[in-house]
Design an enzyme around this catalytic site. Sequence first.
Site, PDB file in Angstrom:
ATOM      1  N   ASN A   1      -1.373  15.386 -11.346  1.00  0.00           N
ATOM      2  CA  ASN A   1      -1.220  14.110 -12.056  1.00  0.00           C
ATOM      3  C   ASN A   1      -0.800  14.516 -13.468  1.00  0.00           C
ATOM      4  O   ASN A   1      -1.615  14.642 -14.371  1.00  0.00           O
ATOM      5  CB  ASN A   1      -2.532  13.330 -12.084  1.00  0.00           C
ATOM      6  CG  ASN A   1      -2.912  12.854 -10.688  1.00  0.00           C
ATOM      7  OD1 ASN A   1      -2.058  12.561  -9.851  1.00  0.00           O
ATOM      8  ND2 ASN A   1      -4.209  12.792 -10.416  1.00  0.00           N
TER       9      ASN A   1
ATOM     10  N   GLU B   1      -0.282   7.982  -5.352  1.00  0.00           N
ATOM     11  CA  GLU B   1      -1.373   7.527  -6.217  1.00  0.00           C
ATOM     12  C   GLU B   1      -0.875   7.186  -7.622  1.00  0.00           C
ATOM     13  O   GLU B   1      -1.433   7.601  -8.627  1.00  0.00           O
ATOM     14  CB  GLU B   1      -2.475   8.586  -6.279  1.00  0.00           C
ATOM     15  CG  GLU B   1      -3.075   8.873  -4.908  1.00  0.00           C
ATOM     16  CD  GLU B   1      -4.270   9.821  -4.932  1.00  0.00           C
ATOM     17  OE1 GLU B   1      -4.298  10.711  -5.781  1.00  0.00           O
ATOM     18  OE2 GLU B   1      -5.157   9.645  -4.082  1.00  0.00           O
TER      19      GLU B   1
ATOM     20  N   ARG C   1      -3.872   5.515   6.949  1.00  0.00           N
ATOM     21  CA  ARG C   1      -3.538   6.517   5.927  1.00  0.00           C
ATOM     22  C   ARG C   1      -3.305   7.903   6.541  1.00  0.00           C
ATOM     23  O   ARG C   1      -2.503   8.684   6.044  1.00  0.00           O
ATOM     24  CB  ARG C   1      -4.661   6.570   4.885  1.00  0.00           C
ATOM     25  CG  ARG C   1      -4.434   7.654   3.870  1.00  0.00           C
ATOM     26  CD  ARG C   1      -5.312   7.476   2.657  1.00  0.00           C
ATOM     27  NE  ARG C   1      -5.524   8.764   2.004  1.00  0.00           N
ATOM     28  CZ  ARG C   1      -6.372   8.953   1.021  1.00  0.00           C
ATOM     29  NH1 ARG C   1      -7.105   7.952   0.560  1.00  0.00           N
ATOM     30  NH2 ARG C   1      -6.514  10.135   0.476  1.00  0.00           N
TER      31      ARG C   1
ATOM     32  N   ASP D   1      -7.671  13.754   3.455  1.00  0.00           N
ATOM     33  CA  ASP D   1      -7.826  14.288   2.105  1.00  0.00           C
ATOM     34  C   ASP D   1      -9.012  15.229   1.970  1.00  0.00           C
ATOM     35  O   ASP D   1     -10.068  14.814   1.495  1.00  0.00           O
ATOM     36  CB  ASP D   1      -7.994  13.121   1.119  1.00  0.00           C
ATOM     37  CG  ASP D   1      -7.896  13.574  -0.320  1.00  0.00           C
ATOM     38  OD1 ASP D   1      -7.536  14.728  -0.531  1.00  0.00           O
ATOM     39  OD2 ASP D   1      -8.179  12.768  -1.215  1.00  0.00           O
TER      40      ASP D   1
ATOM     41  N   GLU E   1     -14.518  18.835  -3.970  1.00  0.00           N
ATOM     42  CA  GLU E   1     -14.472  17.408  -4.294  1.00  0.00           C
ATOM     43  C   GLU E   1     -15.311  16.571  -3.331  1.00  0.00           C
ATOM     44  O   GLU E   1     -16.047  15.680  -3.750  1.00  0.00           O
ATOM     45  CB  GLU E   1     -13.018  16.925  -4.274  1.00  0.00           C
ATOM     46  CG  GLU E   1     -12.873  15.427  -4.464  1.00  0.00           C
ATOM     47  CD  GLU E   1     -11.435  14.936  -4.429  1.00  0.00           C
ATOM     48  OE1 GLU E   1     -10.506  15.766  -4.355  1.00  0.00           O
ATOM     49  OE2 GLU E   1     -11.244  13.707  -4.491  1.00  0.00           O
TER      50      GLU E   1
END
Length: 734
Positions: A248, A329, A374, A403, A431
Amino acid sequence: MSRSFWEEPMNSHANRSSMALPAFIARLALIVLFATATIAKAEDGYRLWLRYDPLPTRTIEIYQTRVTELVVPGNSATLDAIRTELVNGCSGLLGSPVPARDHVERDGAVVVGTPRSSTLIAGLNWQRELMDLGPEGFRIRSIKSSRRSLIVIASNNETGALYGAFHFLRLMQTLQPLGNLDVMEKPLLKLRVLDHWDNLDGSIERGYAGRSLWDWSALPEKVDPRLRDYARANASLGINGSTLNNVNADARILSADYLRKVAAIGDTFRPYGVRVYLSARFSAPIDLGRLKTADPLDPEVAAWWKKKVDEIYQFIPDFGGFLVKANSEGQPGPRTYNRTHADGANMLAAALAPHGGVVIWRAFVYDMRPGYDRAAAAYDNLQPFDGKFRANVLLQVKNGPVDFQPREPFHPLFGGMPKTQIMLEAQITQEYLGFANHLVFLPQLWREVLDSDTYARGRGSTVSKVISGSLYGQRLTGIAGVANTGSDRNWTGHHFGQANWYGFGRLAWNPDLAARQIAAEWTKMTFTRDARAVPAIVQLLLESHEAVVDYMTPLGLHHLMCGGHHYGPAPLLNTEARDDWNPVYYHRANEQGLGFDRTQTGSNALSQYHKPVRDRFADLDTCPEKFLLWFHHVSWDYRMRSGRTLWNELALHYQGGVDWTRKARQEWTALAPVIDPERHSAVAKKLIIQERDAIWWRDSCLLYFQTFSKRPLPEGVEKPARTLEEYKAKSLPW
Ligand code: GCW
């Protein structure tokens, strides 16, 4: 002997005779204090697996005749790094100085280098072997030369020699015989990269071990010496790339000011063979270049990137390339301009190609339409572009289609794009796996993915073969791991998190390595060589992944985590902005049963797999139970292979996960005598949190699912510690 920079400075010895008694006592007290502090500090985990404390006496006696002097002729930053590492490593492990010399003087010399740096190596006639091993491979061999017994560590390239030196140190650290060495090693993957999701403000997206290691405000003038240790650790595994900034991405990383800083980091990494990569924000021509568009087919845009790339190579001559998260995203990308992913990737690739750089285009792209699955999105978005990417583009695919869940089936893009250079993206940072609080050995998870058979070219078409290029013969191959490192003194937050960095690197070098071997190496190098403790720790490591799956998302459940931060369970969550960020979207619990139907009666995402795989997953009789609820919605009374109902089996899995955390605590406690107190107690504290969290997961998930199943908990499952209302009212703190 030059001392390792891992080690603390040696205490100067007080001169007794000239000192009055009180002064001497004060001095002595100081020394004792200092020494204690030194020892305590030394066990903070900073040294990772590169600990060079003396080996057991018996081993030292044997090794001492094999390793008497270190001959690393030549001068370059990498040769210097090799010499320093070997002098520190061998001297430390053998408990007495092993000198570096220019040429062989005696039996037991270890000679390291390339045919160019060492005349001895040039004279060995190993040209063919070294050529076959490539620039990063190496040969380690016990030989006789001029009637002397030597060990030679050779490569065609200095980086390969460095890898060989680390391999040799690993042999010593794990007590392997050095008498008759004959090792040939080369990496099976070309790009072995750590991806850092580090932001320019020093924070780390999904980072749980402190702040970013890159101190942007101090760079380029001041480079934290720690960066050299980071590069050393990577080189010890053969990791040869580091993407410094978050996918990002902030476009400012590409500004001249930042490129100067990036160059300083690159200079520090270079001797260790680690190349720098950057995440590029697709809209950089607008953000930085003030263009009106970032349309990849606009000539001005392409020209802007070309100029920018030329500039980057002025600063960083061995720059690796760009990593790009596009149209995912909220990130900008070619789709913003109605262009394709291939258009976007190829435009950047054209700018990089003249310099030998690559584009690593991420496949983590998912759209949302009503009724969309997804898990099917990345394939739908990218697969149509098979064969459309330029030769210096790799497509980086996460291990599973959703993910980085505790467990996912392999991503159908592996084996789904035969004309595209596919790279695997693994997540080392935890995560969805309890952050830096839970002990979970991820090589076990990666092994499962790498061994998965895609059947793309019939039986045996494993993911490992897809990414190593042996299935389709792709030229560029690679693997990336989202790093779990940070400014914490022990680098990874949890001491056992180091095993995942280590394990990622080892698998990147050889994706066919057994998890057990990795666990054993790491344990011996990092914690203890005690003959009883090693198997106990290895066992804990190997069981840990299944245990975490059990207490978080057993039987194919996935994405039950709290929204946003992803720590702890929130199976009832249904308020996130997007459907597919909500656990209810994934588990689909209702009075009839549980699970996501991805067969023909449901989303049919299964159709993305090759036929035998698809059929096996689609048929309830052959679908592995670990993926049952990933592919099927089944009734609460569905009979599992054990004969139990789904509900009972589910509950027992949750309980099993909790039981394991208790067992882990007990076993860890029993290991206290052989582990240093500092690290022992740090891990013990984490294990307490892990048990607390496992209970929380079990109870809140079972209580919630019970509102649909309406069945009692089976025997063997503990009564929940709190009520569902209490679990709803508070989420698990980290
Ligand atoms: O798993 C998700 C994470 C995001 C991450 C994204 C990605 C960097 O929650 O934090 O963004 O994946 O892989 O791009």
